[in-house]
Design a protein around this motif. Structure first.
Motif, PDB file in Angstrom:
ATOM      1  N   LYS A 100     -32.833  15.572  47.895  1.00  0.00           N
ATOM      2  CA  LYS A 100     -32.045  15.553  49.130  1.00  0.00           C
ATOM      3  C   LYS A 100     -32.824  14.884  50.258  1.00  0.00           C
ATOM      4  N   THR A 101     -34.117  15.158  50.326  1.00  0.00           N
ATOM      5  CA  THR A 101     -34.933  14.681  51.448  1.00  0.00           C
ATOM      6  C   THR A 101     -36.140  13.849  51.027  1.00  0.00           C
ATOM      7  N   THR A 102     -36.352  13.669  49.730  1.00  0.00           N
ATOM      8  CA  THR A 102     -37.545  12.960  49.255  1.00  0.00           C
ATOM      9  C   THR A 102     -37.157  11.613  48.657  1.00  0.00           C
ATOM     10  N   PRO A 103     -37.617  10.491  49.232  1.00  0.00           N
ATOM     11  CA  PRO A 103     -37.161   9.161  48.800  1.00  0.00           C
ATOM     12  C   PRO A 103     -37.924   8.621  47.588  1.00  0.00           C
ATOM     13  N   VAL A 104     -37.857   9.354  46.493  1.00  0.00           N
ATOM     14  CA  VAL A 104     -38.415   8.877  45.230  1.00  0.00           C
ATOM     15  C   VAL A 104     -37.275   8.625  44.261  1.00  0.00           C
ATOM     16  N   THR A 105     -37.559   7.897  43.189  1.00  0.00           N
ATOM     17  CA  THR A 105     -36.612   7.761  42.084  1.00  0.00           C
ATOM     18  C   THR A 105     -37.059   8.689  40.973  1.00  0.00           C
ATOM     19  N   LEU A 106     -36.220   9.663  40.660  1.00  0.00           N
ATOM     20  CA  LEU A 106     -36.505  10.588  39.562  1.00  0.00           C
ATOM     21  C   LEU A 106     -35.906  10.013  38.289  1.00  0.00           C
ATOM     22  N   ARG A 107     -36.731   9.835  37.260  1.00  0.00           N
ATOM     23  CA  ARG A 107     -36.245   9.263  36.006  1.00  0.00           C
ATOM     24  C   ARG A 107     -36.305  10.317  34.914  1.00  0.00           C
ATOM     25  N   PHE A 108     -35.127  10.726  34.451  1.00  0.00           N
ATOM     26  CA  PHE A 108     -35.053  11.636  33.318  1.00  0.00           C
ATOM     27  C   PHE A 108     -35.203  10.816  32.033  1.00  0.00           C
ATOM     28  N   TYR A 110     -29.128   5.548  39.453  1.00  0.00           N
ATOM     29  CA  TYR A 110     -27.970   5.995  40.217  1.00  0.00           C
ATOM     30  C   TYR A 110     -28.371   6.375  41.639  1.00  0.00           C
ATOM     31  N   VAL A 111     -27.426   6.189  42.569  1.00  0.00           N
ATOM     32  CA  VAL A 111     -27.623   6.609  43.964  1.00  0.00           C
ATOM     33  C   VAL A 111     -26.454   7.498  44.383  1.00  0.00           C
ATOM     34  N   HIS A 112     -26.699   8.288  45.437  1.00  0.00           N
ATOM     35  CA  HIS A 112     -25.669   9.166  45.997  1.00  0.00           C
ATOM     36  C   HIS A 112     -25.848   9.165  47.515  1.00  0.00           C
ATOM     37  N   PRO A 113     -24.762   9.024  48.285  1.00  0.00           N
ATOM     38  CA  PRO A 113     -24.907   8.928  49.749  1.00  0.00           C
ATOM     39  C   PRO A 113     -25.528  10.160  50.399  1.00  0.00           C
ATOM     40  N   ASP A 114     -25.503  11.292  49.726  1.00  0.00           N
ATOM     41  CA  ASP A 114     -26.035  12.524  50.308  1.00  0.00           C
ATOM     42  C   ASP A 114     -27.489  12.796  49.950  1.00  0.00           C
ATOM     43  N   TYR A 115     -28.121  11.862  49.235  1.00  0.00           N
ATOM     44  CA  TYR A 115     -29.487  12.090  48.752  1.00  0.00           C
ATOM     45  C   TYR A 115     -30.410  10.959  49.190  1.00  0.00           C
ATOM     46  N   ALA A 116     -31.629  11.314  49.616  1.00  0.00           N
ATOM     47  CA  ALA A 116     -32.635  10.310  49.977  1.00  0.00           C
ATOM     48  C   ALA A 116     -33.217   9.654  48.732  1.00  0.00           C
ATOM     49  N   GLY A 117     -33.252  10.398  47.624  1.00  0.00           N
ATOM     50  CA  GLY A 117     -33.813   9.886  46.380  1.00  0.00           C
ATOM     51  C   GLY A 117     -32.754   9.358  45.430  1.00  0.00           C
ATOM     52  N   ARG A 118     -33.222   8.751  44.357  1.00  0.00           N
ATOM     53  CA  ARG A 118     -32.350   8.205  43.323  1.00  0.00           C
ATOM     54  C   ARG A 118     -32.640   8.908  42.001  1.00  0.00           C
TER      55      ARG A 118
END
Length: 327
Positions: free
Chosen positions: A181-189, A236-244
């Motif tokens: 929500k607030t952390t601008p990293v890309t999380l890769r599962f 993927y991106v979402h307008p409500d999230y700082a991260g991807r």
């Protein structure tokens, strides 16, 4: 420097991305990779900085634009800043990345940045301190997160890798979503892959990434276009999230059709696939320092690359664990 056409295999795949392992030693004991810890075996010395530079010059001639230094755990090499600098100074290389477990991150990230690091990938399979310690054998998650905060402050593009494990997957997903929500990293599962050493663990813990992906799509996450030097993740991106969020799903249909990367082991062997039966030894040519000759040798060998990794058939090739050539 002699400039050749972009390296292309017999299936029309072009290779813009080199994963260069600088060590197969790792100080973590992750359940799915090295549960008993790293076991030393007789082997050739790791590539020197000069030898690694020869490799990177050769691949740059073949159209490589991105180099990722991986392991094992690359921070265990004291000369990693010099390796980063060698990649940064290679004509044609536009992006320099490191994959690390983050154990030493707060004390080394500034030197990596000064050496020319563009992108950082850190492995975090859980944001719960206790679960992280159980998975990795190290109670150090707060230190790793502090290192990530510093990397972001320095302007380094930062990604976090998390292996999908079936038990507790939904709880971990919700933890990560709150963080993003607030952390601008890309999380890769990353979907758990079967290797020679983890067959029983794989059978008990494999979770298809498509299950998580569908859940994200239904929650409003939108797919981004893929860059030519990007890794295998669908992002993927979402307008409500700082991260991807990215998904790496090696068991999905046609996963290998977009392959754009090759691997060199820490001992100078070319791996045309993470799950190839054996590496192709290039050390003798690397030692000469002749990047032109090495490039021609790689070009001659690319025709041996298979159309698929055949993981879907239970094939693990010569990959006993993912620390061998950097996953």
């Amino acid at each position: 420097m002699k400039k050749n056409n972009v390296l292309e295999d017999g299936y029309g795949r072009r290779f813009y991305y080199l994963r260069l392992s600088v060590t197969d030693v790792c100080n973590f004991r992750c359940d799915y990779c090295l549960p008993e810890g790293y076991q030393s075996v007789p082997k050739a010395p790791d590539l020197s900085v000069a030898e690694a530079a020869t490799v990177m010059r050769a691949f740059a001639q073949l159209g490589t634009q991105k180099v990722r230094l991986s392991g094992g755990e690359p921070s265990l090499r004291k000369d990693l800043p010099e390796l980063i600098q060698a990649a940064r100074q290679t004509p044609g290389i536009q992006r320099v990345a490191v994959t690390s477990n983050g154990y030493k991150l707060p004390s080394v990230i500034d030197s990596w940045h000064l050496s020319g690091l563009d992108q950082l990938n850190i492995s975090i399979d859980s944001l719960d301190d206790n679960e992280f310690a159980r998975i990795t054998g190290h109670d150090c998650l707060p230190k790793i997160r502090a290192g990530i905060d510093r990397a972001l402050a320095l302007g380094i593009q930062t990604k976090v890798n998390a292996v999908l494990l079936s038990d507790g997957a939904q709880a971990r997903l919700q933890q990560f979503l709150r963080w993003l929500k607030t952390t601008p990293v890309t999380l890769r599962f990353i979907e758990l892959m079967q290797t020679g050493d983890n067959r029983d663990y794989f059978a008990s813990n494999h979770l298809r990434g498509s299950d998580i992906e569908q859940q994200l799509i239904e929650s409003g996450w939108q797919l981004l276009p893929r860059a030519i030097d990007a890794g295998p993740a669908r992002e993927y991106v979402h307008p409500d999230y700082a991260g991807r969020i990215g998904l790496i799903t090696p068991y999905s249909k046609d996963f290998c059709s977009s392959c754009n990367r090759l691997r060199i082991s820490a001992q100078g062997k070319l791996h045309l696939c993470l799950f190839s039966d054996a590496g192709l030894d290039l050390r003798e040519t690397i030692r000469t320092g002749d990047a032109d000759a090495l490039a021609e040798k790689v070009r001659a060998l690319i025709g041996n690359k298979e159309v698929s990794h055949y993981l879907q058939n239970g094939n693990t090739g010569g990959t006993q664990n993912l620390s061998i050539i950097g996953g």
